[in-house]
Design an enzyme around this catalytic site. Structure first.
Site, PDB file in Angstrom:
ATOM      1  N   LYS A 256       0.793  -1.135  -0.132  1.00  0.00           N
ATOM      2  CA  LYS A 256       0.047  -0.018   0.043  1.00  0.00           C
ATOM      3  C   LYS A 256       0.879   1.315   0.156  1.00  0.00           C
ATOM      4  O   LYS A 256       2.109   1.307   0.575  1.00  0.00           O
ATOM      5  CB  LYS A 256      -0.923   0.123   1.259  1.00  0.00           C
ATOM      6  CG  LYS A 256      -2.046   1.020   0.923  1.00  0.00           C
ATOM      7  CD  LYS A 256      -3.222   0.208   0.214  1.00  0.00           C
ATOM      8  CE  LYS A 256      -4.321   1.180   0.039  1.00  0.00           C
ATOM      9  NZ  LYS A 256      -5.266   0.460  -0.950  1.00  0.00           N
TER      10      LYS A 256
ATOM     11  N   GLY B 246     -21.380   5.464   0.776  1.00  0.00           N
ATOM     12  CA  GLY B 246     -20.242   5.909  -0.340  1.00  0.00           C
ATOM     13  C   GLY B 246     -20.684   5.656  -1.720  1.00  0.00           C
ATOM     14  O   GLY B 246     -20.651   4.465  -2.167  1.00  0.00           O
TER      15      GLY B 246
END
Length: 342
Positions: A79, A174
């Site tokens: 990440k 979302g």
């Protein structure tokens, strides 16, 4: 490191990335390289401290290791996070992402990346000018996450004796790229979809596009629906909120939905089905790595397999009386252990 790491242990590589000319401050964490190169997106946020940015990168990279192991991919987790500066003075965004691309290139393919929360197409294009190892196109990846979420929704519905999603109520919290893809996939499968977002206009546009209903963001996570699907930021369900949920199941496209392991135990005690987001949101990494690393021209069967894995984890959770997240972690770690011995 963050309490949200699903299991203890250090990451394989942790890199602080800074470029004074552009104002870039970032972290790249390669969590595990046992199965292959580390894969994960770039997140951009205004972290309060450098430690907070590093810890989120570590937690999300570990989640990507879990995701890749469960999906059967020849890759580990990684990440990147970019810490937005408190002041725009000295911040040159395009140059910053070019600098980040140069660093990714220096890792010589050990890190394969794409977009994530807060990182837009222009950012990815800037990176792509400096590295081969970024996937700048979001559309196909988001659509694959929508497909993986749908397959996991279907695994949940099957536990209730349903043969499809027809009439199943699903709340998608979302309405960004992932949430939008999840809502569209669920609507196409016949589900009754509700959507909400911080930006009311974005929620309204998505609802008009896929035939969903818009609901207020306030209190949305506690609405009475069949499946609750958080698709924005992670860490939104803690133990207290898990105790108040009125959904029959939790299955979202955001990374790291649960804020703590106790939340998973509460879900189990209350009989709320839970498909870990490491499965539901894995379509994007399957699509990206299936094509770039595995040479597949069509990854649909690999994405669809995630629904079968979800069904197996739901069954094991029920028969063994263990939280679904715990079952998923054990399965992933078994795969990593076997690979490490071979």
């Amino acid at each position: 490191m963050s309490e949200r790491l699903p299991w203890p242990g250090p990451a394989a590589e942790v890199h602080a990335v800074r470029d004074e000319a552009s104002g870039l401050e970032a972290w790249i964490v390669l969590d595990d390289l046992t199965l292959g190169p580390a894969a994960g997106g770039i997140r951009t946020r205004g972290y309060a401290t450098a430690d907070a940015a590093r810890d989120e990168a570590a937690a999300l990279a570990r989640m990507m290791t879990l995701k890749c192991a469960l999906a059967g991919l020849p890759a580990g987790g990684g990440k990147g996070v970019v810490r937005l500066p408190a002041s725009a003075a000295g911040w040159r965004r395009e140059e910053a992402f070019e600098a980040l691309g140069r660093f990714v290139e220096s890792l010589e393919g050990r890190f394969r990346t794409a977009g994530d929360l807060g990182t837009g197409p222009e950012d990815l294009q800037a990176m792509a000018r400096r590295t081969r190892w970024v996937h700048p196109e979001e559309g196909a990846l988001a659509a694959a996450s929508g497909r993986s979420a749908r397959r996991c929704f279907e695994a949940i519905a099957a536990r209730w004796g349903a043969s499809s999603l027809e009439g199943i109520s699903i709340l998608v919290q979302g309405c960004g790229a992932i949430g939008g893809a999840v809502a569209r996939a669920a609507s196409e499968a016949g589900a009754r979809v509700e959507v909400c977002d911080l930006e009311e206009g974005r929620a309204a546009a998505l609802a008009a596009d896929c035939g969903a209903s818009v609901v207020p963001l306030a209190g949305a996570l506690e609405r009475e629906v069949d499946i609750l699907s958080p698709c924005a930021v992670g860490g939104v369900i803690d133990a207290a909120l898990a105790g108040r949920l009125r959904a029959r199941a939790l299955c979202g496209g955001a990374n790291g939905i649960l804020a703590e392991a106790e939340a998973d135990r509460v879900l189990l005690r209350r009989g709320i089905l839970h498909v870990p987001d490491a499965l539901a949101s894995a379509g994007a990494v399957v699509e990206g790595l299936g094509r770039s690393l595995m040479g597949r021209s069509d990854t649909s069967d690999l994405v669809d397999r995630l629904g079968s894995v979800a069904a197996e984890i739901l069954e094991a959770s029920a028969t063994e009386g263990r939280p679904a997240g715990e079952v998923a972690i054990a399965r992933a770690r078994d795969r990593l252990s076997v690979a490490a011995r071979n």
